[in-house]
Write a protein that holds these residues in place. Structure first.
Motif, short mmCIF file in Angstrom:
data_model
loop_
_atom_site.label_atom_id
_atom_site.label_comp_id
_atom_site.label_asym_id
_atom_site.label_seq_id
_atom_site.Cartn_x
_atom_site.Cartn_y
_atom_site.Cartn_z
N VAL A 194 0.70 -1.23 0.02
CA VAL A 194 0.18 0.17 0.10
C VAL A 194 1.05 1.33 0.19
CG1 VAL A 194 -1.45 1.42 1.55
CG2 VAL A 194 -1.65 -0.70 1.97
N GLY A 195 1.40 1.97 -1.07
CA GLY A 195 1.81 3.44 -1.14
C GLY A 195 0.62 4.68 -0.57
N LEU A 196 1.70 5.66 0.35
CA LEU A 196 1.22 6.72 0.38
C LEU A 196 2.19 7.46 0.51
CD1 LEU A 196 0.48 5.26 4.14
CD2 LEU A 196 -1.20 5.16 2.35
N SER A 197 2.05 8.89 0.45
CA SER A 197 2.80 10.06 -0.01
C SER A 197 2.87 10.62 0.72
CB SER A 197 2.34 11.42 -1.01
OG SER A 197 2.42 10.31 -2.48
N THR A 198 1.69 10.85 2.12
CA THR A 198 1.21 11.87 2.91
C THR A 198 0.53 10.52 4.64
OG1 THR A 198 -1.15 12.65 3.32
CG2 THR A 198 0.89 14.07 2.44
N SER A 199 0.80 10.70 5.50
CA SER A 199 -0.19 10.64 6.42
C SER A 199 -1.34 10.09 6.03
CB SER A 199 0.64 10.30 7.92
OG SER A 199 2.16 10.51 8.47
N VAL A 200 -2.12 8.95 6.66
CA VAL A 200 -3.18 9.52 6.15
C VAL A 200 -4.87 9.50 7.60
CG1 VAL A 200 -5.33 7.69 5.18
CG2 VAL A 200 -3.13 7.62 4.35
N GLY A 201 -4.22 8.68 8.81
CA GLY A 201 -5.25 9.22 9.69
C GLY A 201 -6.35 8.60 9.78
N ARG A 202 -7.35 9.50 10.31
CA ARG A 202 -8.67 9.48 10.49
C ARG A 202 -9.59 7.96 10.20
NH1 ARG A 202 -6.54 12.54 6.55
NH2 ARG A 202 -6.62 14.71 5.15
N GLY A 203 -8.40 7.26 10.89
CA GLY A 203 -8.44 5.87 11.26
C GLY A 203 -9.07 5.41 10.69
N LEU A 204 -8.34 6.12 8.81
CA LEU A 204 -9.15 4.58 7.84
C LEU A 204 -7.61 3.45 8.33
CD1 LEU A 204 -9.23 7.22 4.99
CD2 LEU A 204 -10.96 5.80 5.75
N LEU A 205 -6.61 3.59 8.06
CA LEU A 205 -5.59 2.69 8.08
C LEU A 205 -5.75 1.20 8.85
CD1 LEU A 205 -1.83 3.81 6.87
CD2 LEU A 205 -3.78 2.44 5.40
N GLN A 206 -6.22 2.20 10.40
CA GLN A 206 -6.62 1.27 10.94
C GLN A 206 -7.14 0.41 10.93
OE1 GLN A 206 -4.33 0.42 13.61
NE2 GLN A 206 -5.53 -1.57 14.70
N ARG A 207 -9.09 1.22 10.61
CA ARG A 207 -9.74 -0.50 10.45
C ARG A 207 -9.84 -0.77 9.17
NH1 ARG A 207 -12.06 5.40 11.36
NH2 ARG A 207 -12.56 5.74 8.79
N ALA A 208 -9.01 -0.67 7.83
CA ALA A 208 -8.67 -0.87 6.56
C ALA A 208 -7.60 -2.08 7.84
CB ALA A 208 -8.02 -0.11 6.44
N ARG A 209 -7.01 -2.34 7.98
CA ARG A 209 -6.10 -3.44 8.71
C ARG A 209 -6.49 -4.72 9.50
NH1 ARG A 209 -0.03 -3.18 9.41
NH2 ARG A 209 0.64 -0.71 8.79
N GLU A 210 -7.98 -3.94 10.01
CA GLU A 210 -8.90 -5.19 11.27
C GLU A 210 -9.46 -6.01 9.95
OE1 GLU A 210 -10.26 -2.55 13.07
OE2 GLU A 210 -8.77 -2.39 15.28
N GLY A 211 -10.20 -4.88 8.83
CA GLY A 211 -10.86 -5.01 8.20
C GLY A 211 -10.58 -6.74 6.88
N TYR A 212 -9.15 -6.00 6.79
CA TYR A 212 -8.54 -6.55 5.78
C TYR A 212 -7.86 -8.44 6.68
CZ TYR A 212 -5.11 -8.38 2.37
OH TYR A 212 -4.19 -8.64 0.44
N ALA A 213 -7.87 -8.76 7.51
CA ALA A 213 -7.39 -9.17 8.48
C ALA A 213 -8.48 -10.56 8.49
CB ALA A 213 -6.71 -9.19 9.54
#
Length: 301
Positions: free
Chosen positions: A97-116
């Motif tokens: 997963v590529g990023l150019s800035t920190s994403v925050g907004r809880g998105l990545l944490q929720r994405a990690r949990e959902g992808y798992a």
């Protein structure tokens, strides 16, 4: 001398386009950087590869001899990467997963949990990419999906899904005359020096300079910055001001700087992007996971 694969890709792009400007656009690099790498390749090979004047670019005899070999090396390496990538994905369902800035907004944490949940043996590999590649590594295959700001260079070759829509703010030094304001109109900023993304960022550079809202007024570029750390260091040094998304204003709070909402600008769009012809199940699962993670969040309203 061992040539870098990147240099061979640059050489092939110029050989196929016979135009340095078009080749640079195709590669998402600046023309000076492209020319520099080709000079280094020629020095290493001790041979001139192109004849170039103001109007035309042609292959030399040495360049014509190198072209088929360079294409074969690139093809073999791309195939090796695909085989290895498929093997890794099959074993662990990993996704880059590529990023150019920190994403925050809880998105990545929720994405990690959902992808798992979807891929119990899966793993997300987060890669930070500088802004000279506005696609955050997607265009050259360094990543499988990317969280990016729109618009992208050559956006038509990517599939995108907006995950957050936010107003833009301006970040100024705390001693700036506007620092105490609760809101500022963009018209008040037109004469200010702005921090700019690298030219290779293409339309995204123009977007964060708000070129479309300037009504022909030229932009003053105080400095060019390649990542968030450079950006805020430049603000603190007084090199210029910078537009950012409201969500990032909360993430990148720094001593000595102030973020102020700006009126008169269209909202920014944070999107998930992936190659339109990439139909792998891991990509599809992450797209759906992030859709679920972003739905109903404050940033998505």
């Amino acid at each position: 001398m061992d040539a870098h694969l990147r240099d061979l890709r640059y050489f092939v792009a110029i050989a196929e386009e016979l135009n340095f400007t078009r080749a640079a656009e195709r590669l998402f690099v600046s023309q000076p950087a492209l020319s520099k790498q080709i000079r280094q390749l020629e020095e290493g090979l001790r041979a001139r590869l192109f004849d170039r004047d103001r109007r035309t670019v042609t292959l030399t005899t040495a360049g014509a001899a190198l072209l088929p070999a360079a294409r074969e090396v690139i093809r073999c390496w791309d195939e090796a990467q695909r085989v290895v990538g498929d093997a890794v994905a099959a074993e662990a369902a990993s996704l880059r997963v590529g990023l150019s800035t920190s994403v925050g907004r809880g998105l990545l944490q929720r994405a990690r949990e959902g992808y798992a949940v979807r891929r119990p043996n899966g793993r997300l590999q987060i890669r930070q990419i500088d802004w000279d590649d506005a696609t955050a590594g997607l265009a050259d295959g360094r990543v499988d999906v990317a969280l990016v700001w729109l618009p992208l260079p050559n956006q038509e070759v990517f599939a995108t899904r907006v995950v957050a829509t936010e107003p833009r703010c301006v970040v100024v030094r705390e001693d700036h005359p506007l620092a105490g304001r609760s809101e500022v109109a963009f018209a008040e900023l037109l004469d200010e020096p702005f921090l700019a993304l690298p030219p290779a960022a293409g339309p995204l550079r123009d977007y964060w300079l708000a070129i479309d809202q300037r009504e022909g007024r030229p932009v003053r570029v105080g400095a060019t910055v390649s990542n968030a750390d450079e950006t805020f260091a430049a603000v603190e040094e007084g090199s210029g001001i910078v537009l950012i998304a409201a969500g990032n204003a909360a993430i990148y709070q720094r001593p000595g700087t102030v973020a102020i909402p700006v009126s008169g600008l269209s909202p920014s769009e944070l999107a998930l992007a992936w190659r339109a012809d990439d139909h792998r199940g891991t990509v599809r699962d992450f797209v759906e996971t992030l859709r679920d993670a972003s739905s109903g969040s404050p940033a998505d309203r």
